[in-house]
Design an enzyme around this catalytic site. Structure first.
Site, PDB file in Angstrom:
ATOM      1  N   ASP A  99      -2.531  36.237  54.154  1.00 59.26           N
ATOM      2  CA  ASP A  99      -2.114  34.935  54.689  1.00 59.26           C
ATOM      3  C   ASP A  99      -3.300  34.085  55.149  1.00 59.26           C
ATOM      4  O   ASP A  99      -4.455  34.508  55.086  1.00 59.26           O
ATOM      5  CB  ASP A  99      -1.086  35.143  55.810  1.00 59.26           C
ATOM      6  CG  ASP A  99      -0.040  34.047  55.805  1.00 59.26           C
ATOM      7  OD1 ASP A  99      -0.346  32.912  55.394  1.00 59.26           O
ATOM      8  OD2 ASP A  99       1.108  34.307  56.215  1.00 59.26           O
TER       9      ASP A  99
ATOM     10  N   GLY B 169      -3.800  20.348  47.630  1.00 59.75           N
ATOM     11  CA  GLY B 169      -4.483  19.062  47.711  1.00 59.75           C
ATOM     12  C   GLY B 169      -5.671  19.138  48.650  1.00 59.75           C
ATOM     13  O   GLY B 169      -6.648  18.439  48.489  1.00 59.75           O
TER      14      GLY B 169
ATOM     15  N   ASP C 123       5.784  26.592  53.806  1.00 56.10           N
ATOM     16  CA  ASP C 123       6.878  27.580  53.755  1.00 56.10           C
ATOM     17  C   ASP C 123       8.191  26.973  53.257  1.00 56.10           C
ATOM     18  O   ASP C 123       8.580  25.880  53.656  1.00 56.10           O
ATOM     19  CB  ASP C 123       7.112  28.165  55.150  1.00 56.10           C
ATOM     20  CG  ASP C 123       6.016  29.148  55.517  1.00 56.10           C
ATOM     21  OD1 ASP C 123       5.027  29.262  54.768  1.00 56.10           O
ATOM     22  OD2 ASP C 123       6.164  29.811  56.560  1.00 56.10           O
TER      23      ASP C 123
HETATM   24  C1  GLA Z   1       3.352  32.258  56.941  1.00 55.90           C
HETATM   25  C2  GLA Z   1       3.749  32.543  55.503  1.00 55.90           C
HETATM   26  C3  GLA Z   1       5.166  33.111  55.452  1.00 55.90           C
HETATM   27  C4  GLA Z   1       5.236  34.378  56.303  1.00 55.90           C
HETATM   28  C5  GLA Z   1       4.790  34.057  57.730  1.00 55.90           C
HETATM   29  C6  GLA Z   1       4.677  35.306  58.575  1.00 55.90           C
HETATM   30  O1  GLA Z   1       4.091  31.222  57.498  1.00 55.90           O
HETATM   31  O2  GLA Z   1       3.663  31.383  54.731  1.00 55.90           O
HETATM   32  O3  GLA Z   1       5.558  33.397  54.130  1.00 55.90           O
HETATM   33  O4  GLA Z   1       4.426  35.354  55.745  1.00 55.90           O
HETATM   34  O5  GLA Z   1       3.501  33.419  57.734  1.00 55.90           O
HETATM   35  O6  GLA Z   1       4.202  35.042  59.852  1.00 55.90           O
END
Ligand code: GLA
Length: 431
Positions: free
Chosen positions: A153, A194, A214
């Site tokens: 992440d 972007g 997300d």
């Molecule tokens: C981010 C990611 C999500 C998930 C959360 C977990 O927002 O984009 O897909 O993994 O973190 O905290």
């Protein structure tokens, strides 16, 4: 005679092209990965029992359709610290008492795979230890646990990482290759299309990369993400996928929930987009009577085959029919409106394409200004000769529609619903 400089320049260009077009091929994941991830429904409410039961459910209900990965998202580790002696991350001893290796072994014993989650920055998005400054030890640990997928992440990243994300993701990717090259799928999360354009550099170091923020289980979110992925088709191919985020089919997270038609459209478009197909719903309950519709969607083999097609091409939006006037948020401002999109994905079988047509309509499914519509799939607009004869098959209905020339007119498609066809014929060459 060509000069030596010219020849050198040509060689450099060839080298550059080879380097920059070659995807990260570590021997796994030629077609988009299929599986499940804990985040969309369970968020941090995860534990060993849930993962074991999910592995069992995948084994008995979904493995035969190609689903393989059971991916644990954020919140699996001890939040407070790493192991003071080894510096390894520690699986939460209360929620994951037998650790991650135990779960990976369990998944493998069923012919399935296990995924894990970390962060390229200091902490994960929920504040658990991240991998920054620990790429080496974390890659070794994940290799030791024999996990098969790593979602890395993009939270709590410092300015140095923000400035050169490819460098830091690249370091982790190199460590993974070193310790666990032939098994692990690497998925990068890089929110901010972007800003850093992950599609331009991630294919060289990872199997897939997030292209947007997300997702949530609303039609608006699905469309926003779809639109952002529209121009990215050329970056997707074998071993390399734009990741428009995980599936929201039957993910009930108030205030949002996709309708059945919207879920079918979302699933179809993610298959067309060459997206990883990571379910987000509670697959342990897939056989409940009131969830049969969801099982029907995610196990339609003819639709899944479009996602897993060995040609591994991402679909392009070929044309849209947009009639009436719309405001900026897509609401109809005239007395009636139509908004239909036609997408095309070339398939491996020569002279075959998949065509998805969906009735985008307005954001509000009850808006009376939008109606069920039939659409014309026009050969010319697909880039094909008008007199070609194409056999059309409806992949959701599993029915052959016959052979057509010039165009095919669909039946009426309700707002937010979709049709998916395979179309094949002889006498033409794919462009
Ligand atoms: C981010 C990611 C999500 C998930 C959360 C977990 O927002 O984009 O897909 O993994 O973190 O905290």
């Amino acid at each position: 005679m060509r000069s030596a400089t010219l020849i050198l320049a040509e060689l450099a260009l060839i080298l550059f092209t080879l380097t920059f077009t070659r995807a990260y091929n570590n021997g796994v994941g030629r077609a988009p990965p299929m599986g499940w991830n804990s985040w969309n429904l369970f968020a941090c409410d995860i534990n060993e029992q849930l993962i074991i039961e999910t592995i069992d459910a995948m084994d008995s209900k979904l493995k035969k359709f190609g689903y393989q990965y059971v991916n644990i998202d954020d919140c699996w580790s001890l939040k407070s610290n790493r192991d003071p002696v080894t510096n390894e991350m520690i699986p939460d001893p209360v929620r994951f008492p037998r650790g991650i290796k135990f779960l990976a072994d369990y998944a493998h014993s069923k012919g399935l795979k296990l995924g894990i989650y970390s962060d390229v920055g200091d902490k994960t998005c929920q504040g658990y230890p991240g991998s920054a400054n620990h790429y080496e030890i974390d890659a070794k640990t994940f290799a030791k646990w024999e996990v098969d997928y790593l979602k890395l992440d993009w939270c709590f990243v410092d300015d140095a990482i923000k400035a050169e994300p490819w460098k830091y993701y690249g370091r982790m990717s190199a460590r993974i290759k070193q310790y666990w090259s032939s098994h692990l799928l690497l998925n990068l999360q890089l929110v901010g299309l972007g800003v850093s354009k992950p599609h331009e550099w991630a294919p060289k170091i990872a199997n897939s990369w997030r292209t947007t923020g997300d997702i949530n289980s609303s039609w608006k979110s699905v469309l926003e993400i779809l639109d952002l992925n529209k121009p990215l088709w050329k970056y997707s191919g074998p071993y390399a996928f734009n990741d428009p985020d995980m599936l929201e089919v039957e993910v009930d997270r108030p205030p949002n929930k996709l309708t059945i038609d919207e879920s079918r459209t979302h699933f179809t478009l993610w298959c067309m987009l060459n997206s990883p197909l990571l379910l987000g719903n509670d697959i342990r309950r897939l056989d409940d009577q009131d969830r049969k519709w969801a099982k029907d969607i995610i196990t339609n083999e003819e639709v899944i085959a479009v996602s897993q097609d060995p040609f591994v091409k991402q679909a392009q939006l070929l044309y849209e029919t947009k009639v009436g006037t719309f405001n900026q948020s897509g609401a109809c401002t005239s007395s009636n409106c139509t908004w239909i999109e036609v997408w095309m994905k070339p398939l491996q079988k020569t002279q075959t394409i998949a065509v998805a047509v969906y009735n985008r309509a307005g954001l509000n499914i009850k808006d009376p200004k939008f109606k069920a519509e039939s659409a014309n799939i026009i050969w010319k607009s697909l880039g094909l000769e008008e007199d070609l004869k194409l056999s059309v098959r409806d992949l959701w209905a599993h029915s052959d529609k016959g052979s057509f020339q010039k165009e095919y007119t669909t039946d009426k498609i309700a707002p937010h619903d979709v049709r998916l066809y395979s179309m094949s014929g002889s006498g033409w060459n794919r462009k």
